[in-house]
Motif scaffolding. Structure first.
Motif, PDB file in Angstrom:
ATOM      1  N   UNK A   1      15.609  81.966  -7.473  1.00  0.00           N
ATOM      2  CA  UNK A   1      15.543  81.236  -8.740  1.00  0.00           C
ATOM      3  C   UNK A   1      14.856  79.884  -8.598  1.00  0.00           C
ATOM      4  N   UNK A   2      14.608  79.450  -7.357  1.00  0.00           N
ATOM      5  CA  UNK A   2      13.961  78.154  -7.125  1.00  0.00           C
ATOM      6  C   UNK A   2      12.508  78.321  -6.695  1.00  0.00           C
ATOM      7  N   UNK A   3      11.911  79.459  -6.986  1.00  0.00           N
ATOM      8  CA  UNK A   3      10.560  79.778  -6.504  1.00  0.00           C
ATOM      9  C   UNK A   3       9.515  78.775  -6.974  1.00  0.00           C
ATOM     10  N   UNK A   4       9.772  78.066  -8.072  1.00  0.00           N
ATOM     11  CA  UNK A   4       8.774  77.150  -8.604  1.00  0.00           C
ATOM     12  C   UNK A   4       9.007  75.694  -8.180  1.00  0.00           C
ATOM     13  N   UNK A   5       9.942  75.475  -7.289  1.00  0.00           N
ATOM     14  CA  UNK A   5      10.282  74.136  -6.822  1.00  0.00           C
ATOM     15  C   UNK A   5       9.495  73.839  -5.551  1.00  0.00           C
ATOM     16  N   UNK A   6       8.485  72.982  -5.631  1.00  0.00           N
ATOM     17  CA  UNK A   6       7.629  72.743  -4.463  1.00  0.00           C
ATOM     18  C   UNK A   6       8.410  72.140  -3.309  1.00  0.00           C
TER      19      UNK A   6
END
Length: 126
Positions: A105-110
């Motif tokens: 769910x955190x795939x878009x957190x650089x």
């Protein structure tokens, strides 16, 4: 921690296609997530697409959904970003990234990614 080397990019006209590649120095682990981000001049780095090394699940930013495709070649330890129907707004420096044991769910957190490629310029212009 893998080392990432990018290739591809360049200058194209709107509507054209480009392919970016990202080669990992070693085989990403089964718990790895690979992703592409981009950073336009004066803007923050933003998420584009992600793929889980095990299973191949993918996620995309709304801005590229239907135009960009992320894929992996497990035998070659590479991740590719196929970009079609490019727009001037796609102009940016593109970065590939790798992270370990990301909660999906955190795939878009650089901040969840600990290895980064060197970046490659994509310019979409008439």
């Amino acid at each position: 921690q893998v080392q990432l080397a990018q290739s591809g990019g360049g200058l194209v006209q709107p509507g054209a296609s480009l392919r970016l590649s990202c080669a990992a120095s070693g085989r990403p682990s089964s718990s790895s997530t690979m992703a592409w981000f981009r950073q336009a001049p004066g803007k923050e780095r933003e998420f584009i697409a992600a793929i889980r090394w095990s299973g191949g699940s993918t996620r995309y930013a709304d801005s590229v959904k239907g135009r960009f495709t992320i894929s992996k070649d497990s035998a070659a330890n590479t991740v590719t970003l196929q970009m079609n129907s490019l727009k001037t707004d796609d102009t940016a420096v593109y970065y590939c990234a790798a992270g370990e044991r990301l909660i999906w769910s955190t795939y878009d957190d650089l901040g969840r990614y600990n290895s980064w490629g060197q970046g490659t310029q994509v310019i979409v212009s008439l």
